[in-house]
Design a protein around this motif. Structure first.
Motif, PDB file in Angstrom:
ATOM      1  N   LEU A 114       0.830  -1.205   0.000  1.00 18.48           N
ATOM      2  CA  LEU A 114       0.000   0.000   0.000  1.00 18.48           C
ATOM      3  C   LEU A 114       0.865   1.257   0.000  1.00 18.48           C
ATOM      4  O   LEU A 114       0.621   2.197  -0.758  1.00 18.48           O
ATOM      5  CB  LEU A 114      -0.919   0.020   1.229  1.00 18.48           C
ATOM      6  N   MET A 118       0.910   3.948  -2.934  1.00 17.34           N
ATOM      7  CA  MET A 118       0.400   5.298  -2.687  1.00 17.34           C
ATOM      8  C   MET A 118       1.474   6.347  -2.942  1.00 17.34           C
ATOM      9  O   MET A 118       1.196   7.396  -3.514  1.00 17.34           O
ATOM     10  CB  MET A 118      -0.127   5.412  -1.245  1.00 17.34           C
ATOM     11  N   TYR A 173      -0.860  -5.313  -4.036  1.00 18.85           N
ATOM     12  CA  TYR A 173      -1.344  -4.182  -3.227  1.00 18.85           C
ATOM     13  C   TYR A 173      -0.784  -2.868  -3.742  1.00 18.85           C
ATOM     14  O   TYR A 173      -1.461  -1.838  -3.725  1.00 18.85           O
ATOM     15  CB  TYR A 173      -0.972  -4.373  -1.753  1.00 18.85           C
ATOM     16  N   LEU A 176      -2.756  -1.899  -6.834  1.00 11.39           N
ATOM     17  CA  LEU A 176      -4.092  -1.446  -6.446  1.00 11.39           C
ATOM     18  C   LEU A 176      -4.036  -0.050  -5.830  1.00 11.39           C
ATOM     19  O   LEU A 176      -4.798   0.842  -6.200  1.00 11.39           O
ATOM     20  CB  LEU A 176      -4.618  -2.471  -5.442  1.00 11.39           C
ATOM     21  N   ALA A 177      -3.080   0.153  -4.909  1.00 11.70           N
ATOM     22  CA  ALA A 177      -2.982   1.443  -4.230  1.00 11.70           C
ATOM     23  C   ALA A 177      -2.597   2.542  -5.210  1.00 11.70           C
ATOM     24  O   ALA A 177      -3.096   3.662  -5.125  1.00 11.70           O
ATOM     25  CB  ALA A 177      -1.966   1.371  -3.097  1.00 11.70           C
ATOM     26  N   ARG A 178      -1.728   2.218  -6.164  1.00  9.13           N
ATOM     27  CA  ARG A 178      -1.337   3.237  -7.130  1.00  9.13           C
ATOM     28  C   ARG A 178      -2.532   3.643  -7.993  1.00  9.13           C
ATOM     29  O   ARG A 178      -2.771   4.827  -8.221  1.00  9.13           O
ATOM     30  CB  ARG A 178      -0.212   2.728  -8.033  1.00  9.13           C
ATOM     31  N   GLU A 180      -5.694   3.484  -7.267  1.00  9.71           N
ATOM     32  CA  GLU A 180      -6.641   4.285  -6.474  1.00  9.71           C
ATOM     33  C   GLU A 180      -6.091   5.694  -6.256  1.00  9.71           C
ATOM     34  O   GLU A 180      -6.815   6.678  -6.335  1.00  9.71           O
ATOM     35  CB  GLU A 180      -6.872   3.619  -5.109  1.00  9.71           C
ATOM     36  N   THR A 181      -4.790   5.763  -5.970  1.00 10.15           N
ATOM     37  CA  THR A 181      -4.183   7.068  -5.681  1.00 10.15           C
ATOM     38  C   THR A 181      -4.197   7.971  -6.907  1.00 10.15           C
ATOM     39  O   THR A 181      -4.470   9.167  -6.804  1.00 10.15           O
ATOM     40  CB  THR A 181      -2.736   6.892  -5.189  1.00 10.15           C
ATOM     41  N   ILE A 208      -5.801   9.664   1.516  1.00  9.20           N
ATOM     42  CA  ILE A 208      -5.845   8.650   0.462  1.00  9.20           C
ATOM     43  C   ILE A 208      -5.950   7.238   1.037  1.00  9.20           C
ATOM     44  O   ILE A 208      -6.753   6.433   0.584  1.00  9.20           O
ATOM     45  CB  ILE A 208      -4.608   8.800  -0.460  1.00  9.20           C
ATOM     46  N   CYS A 212      -8.246   3.680   0.185  1.00 14.23           N
ATOM     47  CA  CYS A 212      -7.639   2.465  -0.394  1.00 14.23           C
ATOM     48  C   CYS A 212      -7.945   1.250   0.468  1.00 14.23           C
ATOM     49  O   CYS A 212      -7.877   0.116  -0.001  1.00 14.23           O
ATOM     50  CB  CYS A 212      -6.127   2.617  -0.494  1.00 14.23           C
ATOM     51  N   SER A 215     -10.684  -1.498  -0.624  1.00 16.79           N
ATOM     52  CA  SER A 215     -10.303  -2.400  -1.716  1.00 16.79           C
ATOM     53  C   SER A 215      -9.121  -3.276  -1.301  1.00 16.79           C
ATOM     54  O   SER A 215      -9.017  -4.416  -1.751  1.00 16.79           O
ATOM     55  CB  SER A 215     -10.012  -1.637  -3.000  1.00 16.79           C
ATOM     56  N   ALA A 216      -8.251  -2.755  -0.419  1.00 12.03           N
ATOM     57  CA  ALA A 216      -7.149  -3.586   0.061  1.00 12.03           C
ATOM     58  C   ALA A 216      -7.678  -4.726   0.937  1.00 12.03           C
ATOM     59  O   ALA A 216      -7.169  -5.845   0.868  1.00 12.03           O
ATOM     60  CB  ALA A 216      -6.159  -2.737   0.844  1.00 12.03           C
TER      61      ALA A 216
END
Lengths: 297, 255
Positions: A114, A118, A173, A176-178, A180-181, A208, A212, A215-216
């Motif tokens: 994460l 992020m 992760y 996914l975090a990128r 979303e960010t 942020i 996240c 979804s995480a």
């Protein structure tokens, strides 16, 4: 839907507000039958691991060679293995390393992934390029093969199995975090936080990260099934938990020699792995319905 | 505050992007806004009015020229120090996007107060909610439990929480329906009466601007094409054809 429900109760404190949100979520989980089944299976695993000494009928390590390869009976509910150990008791105790591996892997890989994702998404530029190419490299490794290689280099055992799996688990992760960010980086509420004078670190962690997390959490729950399978795979190959520890994968491994004359030795832990993986998958699907705002109503 | 101008902008160019992708969003802008004045920036979409506002809010750093705001020199090309943000706060256009969906109203209001070291945060939050006409029962709600108008009130409360010298308003009513628009405008006027605050109000709607602003600058394609007083606007003493067009549009007449 949640708006209408919660306006009936007006929270008066921070704690109460959180409690109401939790209750709404819980109600939605319970309403969905497959989530409920998944939740119950996972809960069973949890309880089994916690109170293993209370519900086991035998010592999982005690070898009674005269009782070897006994079929299931009233004395040994799931039979005995080639060393005369009670399979039911070993199954119950086997919940502990399984749960431990899952929790440790998620505890290492999810926060790490994460933060990488992020930071990459928020900073952009060369930082993003560097971090995401690194993520791609780790993502390109087949999970089980890398875990195998690592464990055989380090030393077979539970700790090294956790390290090996965690190293292959974090990239998803980060991705996914990128993603979303990137979507949130220029959102007005992030700009507003910058306009208050908040630092980049505070914005990532305070603005942020909370968005996240859901979804995480979904990703983690769905991942857990895969982690259990990988851990069991390592155990099966003798690279995970070491004997005489009761571990499901290792139990299948030893039962393999007797599959035709004593099927229960391998079948019992096999079914346990199947049910727990199924449980995590169902729960993950259900959590997606509950937590993902795009799935509401 | 002294008699000096609240905001001085001289020779400011603002860019989006770098290198060959660079877009010249604002060209050679010059403006002065007096303390306690309400200044209007008008223009169509893409005229650079919101961009200029974001520079003042300390959100964009890709600019050159000289800006002084409430006695603070805004350094070009870098993020201003944290103390700068105490002097200037912004209200965004879309109240559905400007509040973090996972934060309660309480947290949204507390964040800036805590960051800038205000002591009596509890009391201030309660007072702020009263001030924007929401009351204590909204304190622990999440944004999705509020209407558009209520959200914009929270956003305004967040902006005035730091007691800024300058309040930047980026079309704060254009995402709301007509009856709510009037309520929000009334709230802004009430806040302006209560506190000595300088406002910069961005809009594409001349009728709203005429209503609120002492002076107006008209922007077109990144440049300021005309400066008017509120009286000029009421009397329709406008020179530039683009201003005439905007005026006609606000009255629903053909240019």
């Amino acid at each position: 839907m949640s708006g209408a429900q919660s306006t009936m109760q007006t929270p008066n404190s921070r704690r109460e507000a959180r409690l109401i949100q939790f209750k709404i979520g819980l109600r939605r989980v319970v309403r969905n039958p497959s989530t409920l089944v998944g939740g119950l299976l996972v809960l069973t695993l949890l309880v089994m691991a916690l109170i293993a000494p209370l519900i086991a009928t035998h010592d999982p390590m005690a070898q009674i060679l005269t009782d070897r390869l006994q079929p299931p009976s009233s004395a040994h509910w799931l039979g005995t293995d080639q060393l005369g150990r009670d399979i039911y008791s070993r199954l119950v105790y086997g919940a502990q390393p399984t749960l431990l591996i899952v929790i440790l892997v998620i505890a290492f890989s999810a926060p790490f992934g994460l933060i990488i994702g992020m930071v990459a998404g928020y900073m952009g530029g060369w930082v993003e390029t560097l971090l995401m190419r690194l993520t791609d490299i780790f993502m390109a490794f087949p999970r089980l093969i890398l875990a195998l290689a690592l464990v055989s280099v380090l030393k077979p055992g539970l700790t090294n199995a956790v390290i090996a799996i965690a190293i292959t688990a974090w990239p998803s992760y980060a991705r996914l975090a990128r993603a979303e960010t990137l979507a949130l980086r220029h959102a007005d509420f992030v700009e507003a936080a910058r306009g208050l004078g908040q630092s980049g670190r505070k914005i990532v962690m305070g603005q942020i990260l909370p968005l996240c997390l859901s979804s995480a959490a979904i990703r983690a729950t769905l991942d857990m099934a895969g982690i259990i399978l990988t851990a069991a795979g390592l155990g099966f190959l003798g690279l995970g938990a070491q004997p005489p520890m009761a571990e499901w994968g290792a139990m299948i491994g030893t039962g393999r020699d007797h599959v035709f004359d004593a099927w229960w030795v391998a079948a019992a832990p096999g079914v346990a792995i199947l049910l727990v993986s199924l449980g995590f998958n169902l729960l993950g699907d259900g959590l997606r319905d509950v937590l993902d705002p795009k799935h509401h109503d | 505050m002294s008699k000096a101008a609240a905001i001085t902008i001289s020779g400011v160019d603002v860019y989006h992007g770098h290198g060959s992708q660079r877009f010249h969003a604002v060209r050679q802008a010059d403006l002065t806004v007096a303390p306690r004045e309400t200044f209007g920036l008008v223009g169509g979409s893409g005229s650079g009015k919101s961009t200029l506002l974001r520079v003042l809010a300390g959100l964009l750093s890709n600019w050159s020229g000289a800006i002084t705001l409430a006695g603070q020199v805004l350094p070009p090309g870098e993020r201003p120090p944290r103390s700068y943000y105490r002097h200037v706060q912004m209200v965004f256009q879309d109240p559905y996007a400007s509040l973090n969906p996972r934060h309660t109203v309480d947290r949204i209001l507390a964040e800036g107060l805590v960051l800038h070291g205000f002591a009596d945060v509890e009391q201030r939050i309660r007072h702020l909610l009263d001030q924007v006409g929401l009351g204590p029962r909204f304190r622990f709600r999440y944004p999705h439990e509020l209407s558009g108008g209520q959200r914009q009130r929270v956003a305004i409360a967040r902006a005035i929480a730091l007691e800024p010298d300058v309040l930047l308003l980026d079309e704060p009513t254009s995402a709301l329906d007509a009856s709510v628009q009037a309520e929000i405008l009334n709230l802004l006027m009430a806040i302006r009466r209560e506190r000595p605050v300088t406002c910069v109000f961005v809009s594409h709607d001349l009728s709203v601007i005429t209503h609120l602003c002492d002076r107006v600058a008209v922007m077109q394609q990144g440049a300021i094409v005309e400066r008017l007083s509120g009286d000029d606007l009421v009397a329709r003493h406008v020179q530039h054809p683009y201003t005439r067009q905007l005026l006609a549009a606000s009255e629903g007449l053909p240019a």
